[in-house]
Design a protein around this motif. Structure first.
Motif, PDB file in Angstrom:
ATOM      1  N   MET A   1       0.851  -1.159   0.000  1.00 24.88           N
ATOM      2  CA  MET A   1       0.000   0.000   0.000  1.00 24.88           C
ATOM      3  C   MET A   1       0.901   1.227   0.000  1.00 24.88           C
ATOM      4  N   ALA A   2       0.510   2.217  -0.806  1.00 20.96           N
ATOM      5  CA  ALA A   2       1.345   3.402  -0.957  1.00 20.96           C
ATOM      6  C   ALA A   2       0.508   4.555  -1.481  1.00 20.96           C
ATOM      7  N   ILE A   3       1.073   5.724  -1.403  1.00 21.15           N
ATOM      8  CA  ILE A   3       0.462   6.889  -2.033  1.00 21.15           C
ATOM      9  C   ILE A   3       1.153   7.075  -3.376  1.00 21.15           C
ATOM     10  N   GLU A   4       0.349   7.120  -4.425  1.00 26.63           N
ATOM     11  CA  GLU A   4       0.861   7.308  -5.775  1.00 26.63           C
ATOM     12  C   GLU A   4       0.821   8.806  -6.092  1.00 26.63           C
ATOM     13  N   ILE A   5       1.956   9.340  -6.542  1.00 21.49           N
ATOM     14  CA  ILE A   5       2.027  10.725  -6.994  1.00 21.49           C
ATOM     15  C   ILE A   5       2.318  10.675  -8.480  1.00 21.49           C
ATOM     16  N   GLU A   6       1.399  11.215  -9.271  1.00 23.33           N
ATOM     17  CA  GLU A   6       1.470  11.038 -10.719  1.00 23.33           C
ATOM     18  C   GLU A   6       0.977  12.298 -11.429  1.00 23.33           C
ATOM     19  N   ARG A   7       1.621  12.605 -12.546  1.00 24.85           N
ATOM     20  CA  ARG A   7       1.156  13.690 -13.413  1.00 24.85           C
ATOM     21  C   ARG A   7       0.889  13.105 -14.791  1.00 24.85           C
ATOM     22  N   LYS A   8      -0.156  13.646 -15.452  1.00 25.16           N
ATOM     23  CA  LYS A   8      -0.569  13.151 -16.770  1.00 25.16           C
ATOM     24  C   LYS A   8      -0.524  14.282 -17.781  1.00 25.16           C
ATOM     25  N   PHE A   9      -0.133  13.918 -19.007  1.00 26.84           N
ATOM     26  CA  PHE A   9      -0.024  14.892 -20.094  1.00 26.84           C
ATOM     27  C   PHE A   9      -0.548  14.279 -21.386  1.00 26.84           C
TER      28      PHE A   9
ATOM     29  N   ILE B   1       3.824  10.240 -15.526  1.00 26.37           N
ATOM     30  CA  ILE B   1       5.100  10.149 -14.829  1.00 26.37           C
ATOM     31  C   ILE B   1       4.803  10.050 -13.344  1.00 26.37           C
ATOM     32  N   GLU B   2       5.415   9.054 -12.688  1.00 25.03           N
ATOM     33  CA  GLU B   2       5.268   8.901 -11.244  1.00 25.03           C
ATOM     34  C   GLU B   2       6.423   9.622 -10.575  1.00 25.03           C
ATOM     35  N   LEU B   3       6.085  10.349  -9.506  1.00 25.72           N
ATOM     36  CA  LEU B   3       7.070  11.170  -8.811  1.00 25.72           C
ATOM     37  C   LEU B   3       7.164  10.765  -7.346  1.00 25.72           C
ATOM     38  N   ASN B   4       8.233  11.173  -6.701  1.00 19.38           N
ATOM     39  CA  ASN B   4       8.406  10.919  -5.271  1.00 19.38           C
ATOM     40  C   ASN B   4       7.839  12.037  -4.417  1.00 19.38           C
TER      41      ASN B   4
ATOM     42  N   PHE C   1      11.251  17.539 -13.127  1.00 19.24           N
ATOM     43  CA  PHE C   1      11.585  16.508 -14.104  1.00 19.24           C
ATOM     44  C   PHE C   1      11.744  17.154 -15.469  1.00 19.24           C
ATOM     45  N   LYS C   2      12.515  16.491 -16.349  1.00 23.88           N
ATOM     46  CA  LYS C   2      12.712  16.974 -17.715  1.00 23.88           C
ATOM     47  C   LYS C   2      11.466  16.686 -18.539  1.00 23.88           C
ATOM     48  N   LYS C   3      11.034  17.676 -19.306  1.00 18.97           N
ATOM     49  CA  LYS C   3       9.861  17.511 -20.163  1.00 18.97           C
ATOM     50  C   LYS C   3      10.316  17.333 -21.611  1.00 18.97           C
ATOM     51  N   PRO C   4      10.014  16.178 -22.200  1.00 14.51           N
ATOM     52  CA  PRO C   4      10.389  15.955 -23.595  1.00 14.51           C
ATOM     53  C   PRO C   4       9.565  16.820 -24.540  1.00 14.51           C
TER      54      PRO C   4
ATOM     55  N   GLU D   1       7.495   2.605 -22.562  1.00 16.85           N
ATOM     56  CA  GLU D   1       8.256   3.138 -21.436  1.00 16.85           C
ATOM     57  C   GLU D   1       9.434   3.934 -21.975  1.00 16.85           C
ATOM     58  N   VAL D   2       9.455   5.217 -21.627  1.00 18.07           N
ATOM     59  CA  VAL D   2      10.472   6.139 -22.127  1.00 18.07           C
ATOM     60  C   VAL D   2      11.237   6.710 -20.935  1.00 18.07           C
ATOM     61  N   HIS D   3      12.535   6.447 -20.885  1.00 17.56           N
ATOM     62  CA  HIS D   3      13.374   6.936 -19.797  1.00 17.56           C
ATOM     63  C   HIS D   3      13.983   8.275 -20.203  1.00 17.56           C
ATOM     64  N   ILE D   4      13.716   9.276 -19.373  1.00 19.27           N
ATOM     65  CA  ILE D   4      14.263  10.613 -19.618  1.00 19.27           C
ATOM     66  C   ILE D   4      14.819  11.116 -18.292  1.00 19.27           C
ATOM     67  N   GLY D   5      16.111  11.362 -18.272  1.00 17.40           N
ATOM     68  CA  GLY D   5      16.746  11.774 -17.018  1.00 17.40           C
ATOM     69  C   GLY D   5      16.605  10.665 -15.987  1.00 17.40           C
ATOM     70  N   TYR D   6      16.112  11.025 -14.802  1.00 18.39           N
ATOM     71  CA  TYR D   6      15.955  10.060 -13.714  1.00 18.39           C
ATOM     72  C   TYR D   6      14.556   9.468 -13.658  1.00 18.39           C
ATOM     73  N   HIS D   7      13.737   9.750 -14.649  1.00 14.81           N
ATOM     74  CA  HIS D   7      12.337   9.334 -14.613  1.00 14.81           C
ATOM     75  C   HIS D   7      11.964   8.456 -15.802  1.00 14.81           C
ATOM     76  N   THR D   8      10.849   7.763 -15.639  1.00 17.91           N
ATOM     77  CA  THR D   8      10.277   6.972 -16.723  1.00 17.91           C
ATOM     78  C   THR D   8       8.879   7.499 -17.022  1.00 17.91           C
ATOM     79  N   PHE D   9       8.668   7.860 -18.270  1.00 16.23           N
ATOM     80  CA  PHE D   9       7.326   8.217 -18.724  1.00 16.23           C
ATOM     81  C   PHE D   9       6.673   6.944 -19.242  1.00 16.23           C
ATOM     82  N   GLU D  10       5.456   6.679 -18.802  1.00 14.17           N
ATOM     83  CA  GLU D  10       4.650   5.593 -19.340  1.00 14.17           C
ATOM     84  C   GLU D  10       3.672   6.235 -20.312  1.00 14.17           C
ATOM     85  N   VAL D  11       3.871   5.961 -21.587  1.00 20.46           N
ATOM     86  CA  VAL D  11       3.058   6.576 -22.634  1.00 20.46           C
ATOM     87  C   VAL D  11       2.075   5.527 -23.146  1.00 20.46           C
TER      88      VAL D  11
END
Length: 156
Positions: free
Chosen positions: A1-9, A118-121, A127-130, A93-103
């Protein structure tokens, strides 16, 4: 169980496909899509999952998430019990910098819709924006998979 922090684009081009390290098909359905909680069944190429998500915060950035791997046999059986529309998509799955974008490139009744997550801590994590990343739709409920099952993109 966890808290998910996520942004969508929204995604503005298919340039992400050249940057993807992997891609795979996902089928998912909802056993429950109430606004207070969703219960999702997901089937990937070689795994099944049962996921419970809580209500999002007002800004849509975070919510409770519990996920358990289940057998492919159980996932297929549970998909039969799901609410009407099954979500069908290909995840890149696209890795950019220290993050993975799930497209997610949606198929079927949601064809034409492409969303990057993108899931964040932390909610304020940088984070870098492609270049292919478009308008942010974090917190816009119509882009939640549970809502796309009820009101598919092709009906908009």
């Amino acid at each position: 169980m966890a808290i998910e922090i996520e942004r969508k684009f929204l995604v503005t081009s298919d340039a992400f496909k050249k940057e993807a390290r992997t891609s795979y098909r996902i089928k998912q359905g909802f056993l429950n899509s109430h606004e207070e909680r969703t219960v999702r069944v997901r089937l990937t190429k070689d795994k099944g999952y049962l996921t419970v998500k809580g209500k999002s915060t007002k800004d849509g950035l975070s919510r409770f998430e519990w996920e358990q791997e289940i057998s492919i046999i159980d996932a297929n059986a549970l998909l039969i019990l799901c609410e009407e529309t099954i979500i069908d998509k290909v995840r890149f799955e696209v890795h950019i910098g220290y993050h993975t974008f799930e497209v997610d490139e949606f198929k079927g009744e949601n064809k034409g819709l492409i969303i990057a997550e993108i899931e964040l801590n932390a909610e304020d994590e940088v984070f870098k924006k492609p270049s292919w990343l478009g308008k942010e739709v974090t917190g816009d409920i119509k882009y939640y998979n549970s809502q796309l099952a009820k009101n598919p993109y092709q009906n908009w």
